[in-house]
Design a protein around this motif. Sequence first.
Motif, PDB file in Angstrom:
ATOM      1  N   THR A  72       0.808  -1.219   0.000  1.00 30.90           N
ATOM      2  CA  THR A  72       0.000   0.000   0.000  1.00 30.90           C
ATOM      3  C   THR A  72       0.838   1.264   0.000  1.00 30.90           C
ATOM      4  N   THR A  73       2.149   1.110  -0.003  1.00 31.43           N
ATOM      5  CA  THR A  73       3.019   2.289   0.106  1.00 31.43           C
ATOM      6  C   THR A  73       4.086   2.357  -0.974  1.00 31.43           C
ATOM      7  N   THR A  74       4.051   1.440  -1.945  1.00 33.99           N
ATOM      8  CA  THR A  74       5.191   1.284  -2.857  1.00 33.99           C
ATOM      9  C   THR A  74       4.802   1.428  -4.318  1.00 33.99           C
ATOM     10  N   ASP A  75       5.642   2.126  -5.060  1.00 35.40           N
ATOM     11  CA  ASP A  75       5.577   2.161  -6.522  1.00 35.40           C
ATOM     12  C   ASP A  75       6.655   1.198  -7.022  1.00 35.40           C
ATOM     13  N   TYR A  76       6.237   0.085  -7.624  1.00 37.44           N
ATOM     14  CA  TYR A  76       7.168  -0.956  -8.053  1.00 37.44           C
ATOM     15  C   TYR A  76       7.628  -0.717  -9.491  1.00 37.44           C
ATOM     16  N   LEU A  77       8.952  -0.787  -9.696  1.00 35.17           N
ATOM     17  CA  LEU A  77       9.545  -0.533 -11.001  1.00 35.17           C
ATOM     18  C   LEU A  77      10.018  -1.829 -11.643  1.00 35.17           C
ATOM     19  N   SER A  78       9.809  -1.941 -12.945  1.00 35.28           N
ATOM     20  CA  SER A  78      10.338  -3.080 -13.703  1.00 35.28           C
ATOM     21  C   SER A  78      11.484  -2.648 -14.612  1.00 35.28           C
ATOM     22  N   ALA A  79      11.800  -1.339 -14.609  1.00 32.14           N
ATOM     23  CA  ALA A  79      12.906  -0.792 -15.394  1.00 32.14           C
ATOM     24  C   ALA A  79      13.435   0.442 -14.678  1.00 32.14           C
ATOM     25  N   THR A  80      14.616   0.881 -15.063  1.00 36.94           N
ATOM     26  CA  THR A  80      15.226   2.057 -14.444  1.00 36.94           C
ATOM     27  C   THR A  80      14.340   3.288 -14.588  1.00 36.94           C
ATOM     28  N   MET A  81      14.166   4.013 -13.492  1.00 36.45           N
ATOM     29  CA  MET A  81      13.480   5.299 -13.529  1.00 36.45           C
ATOM     30  C   MET A  81      14.529   6.399 -13.638  1.00 36.45           C
ATOM     31  N   THR A  82      14.405   7.255 -14.640  1.00 37.34           N
ATOM     32  CA  THR A  82      15.351   8.349 -14.855  1.00 37.34           C
ATOM     33  C   THR A  82      14.711   9.669 -14.463  1.00 37.34           C
ATOM     34  N   TRP A  83      15.361  10.376 -13.550  1.00 32.64           N
ATOM     35  CA  TRP A  83      14.897  11.703 -13.124  1.00 32.64           C
ATOM     36  C   TRP A  83      15.854  12.715 -13.738  1.00 32.64           C
ATOM     37  N   ASP A  84      15.496  13.243 -14.910  1.00 33.01           N
ATOM     38  CA  ASP A  84      16.414  14.095 -15.666  1.00 33.01           C
ATOM     39  C   ASP A  84      15.888  15.513 -15.863  1.00 33.01           C
ATOM     40  N   HIS A  85      14.954  15.944 -15.040  1.00 28.15           N
ATOM     41  CA  HIS A  85      14.474  17.319 -15.084  1.00 28.15           C
ATOM     42  C   HIS A  85      15.130  18.129 -13.972  1.00 28.15           C
ATOM     43  N   ASP A  86      15.550  19.347 -14.276  1.00 31.80           N
ATOM     44  CA  ASP A  86      16.093  20.248 -13.273  1.00 31.80           C
ATOM     45  C   ASP A  86      14.961  20.911 -12.492  1.00 31.80           C
TER      46      ASP A  86
END
Length: 325
Positions: A72-86
């Motif tokens: 109930t608290t998790t966002d599960y990833l199956s691939a790399t999440m890229t945070w590329d915004h300034d």
Amino acid sequence: MSINYSPESVPTLLGMPITGNMFFVDPLNGSDGNTGTDVKNAVKTVSAAFNKTVSGQGDVVYFISHSNTGSTTTDYLSATMTWDHDNTHLVGIAAPSGISSRARIAQLSTATSVLPLVSFTGNNCIVMNIQFWQGAPDAGSDGCFYLTGDRNYFKNVHFAGIGDTTQDTTGAYSLSLVGAHENLFEGCTIGIDTIGRGSAVNAEIYFAGGCARNKFKDCQIITYCDTDAPHYFVDSSVAASLDRYTIWDNCVFSNPCPSSAALIMAIAFNNNEANPKGYHLLVNGTTIVGATDIGNTGDVGIYLGGGTAQAGNNTGGLAKLIETT
């Protein structure tokens, strides 16, 4: 899309006005088909919210947590999440404990080759009250958070890598900084102390690429060695890993070993440079537990501060070089 506020109703983050848009993530009740612009219309995943942001605008992604369980608290990833915004921020709406936050981003247990879990290239971002957890039975997913961005602020963030014994591989890490400059980590936890380390050469934190002027304040770096080597709290042994300084201010490094010497970490900081371009400075009560030695013999890149200047003795307040012979 922009939102206009009257002066008396401007929302804030860390006391500063939010100049961009706000998007909400609810992994339990949200849907990625929603707008995400309010709690009742939250999206389900952080990636969906991030894709609605505009780099440099000051947008904020809020992560809504529920209850106390992973589902109930998790966002599960199956691939790399890229945070590329300034100038784009991520905030967990959860207790600001700094460890095992109930606003979690984690690897899906059946996913493979997720390396890293998060690639953070953005600059001038704020990340708060979030846990990044990588603990899947896959040796190809052995790096949790990979930071190359500059001038970011991480507050009460838990970087938790090597969360499964199969990820105890060469080069595995919880946090890796590569050419990352002037970032501040405050009240953060790096590592976990429930899965054994030491089957291969790895570390909770890696530095490479001339990282400069990064600071860790009131952080805890935790691990659990199941052999005395070759796991480290910090590895900056690659040539020119550091530039200028890295400050460890009132931090705790903890390897909760029992009295058996076989479970005591041999070296806490694997700096191992005779002529480094930068150095580690440990100040204000920074404490290391469960290591035989702080650094390698002959390492001239680790200093212990906190001395008090004395009248008539101009060396009283100077930081002391730890390893010289």
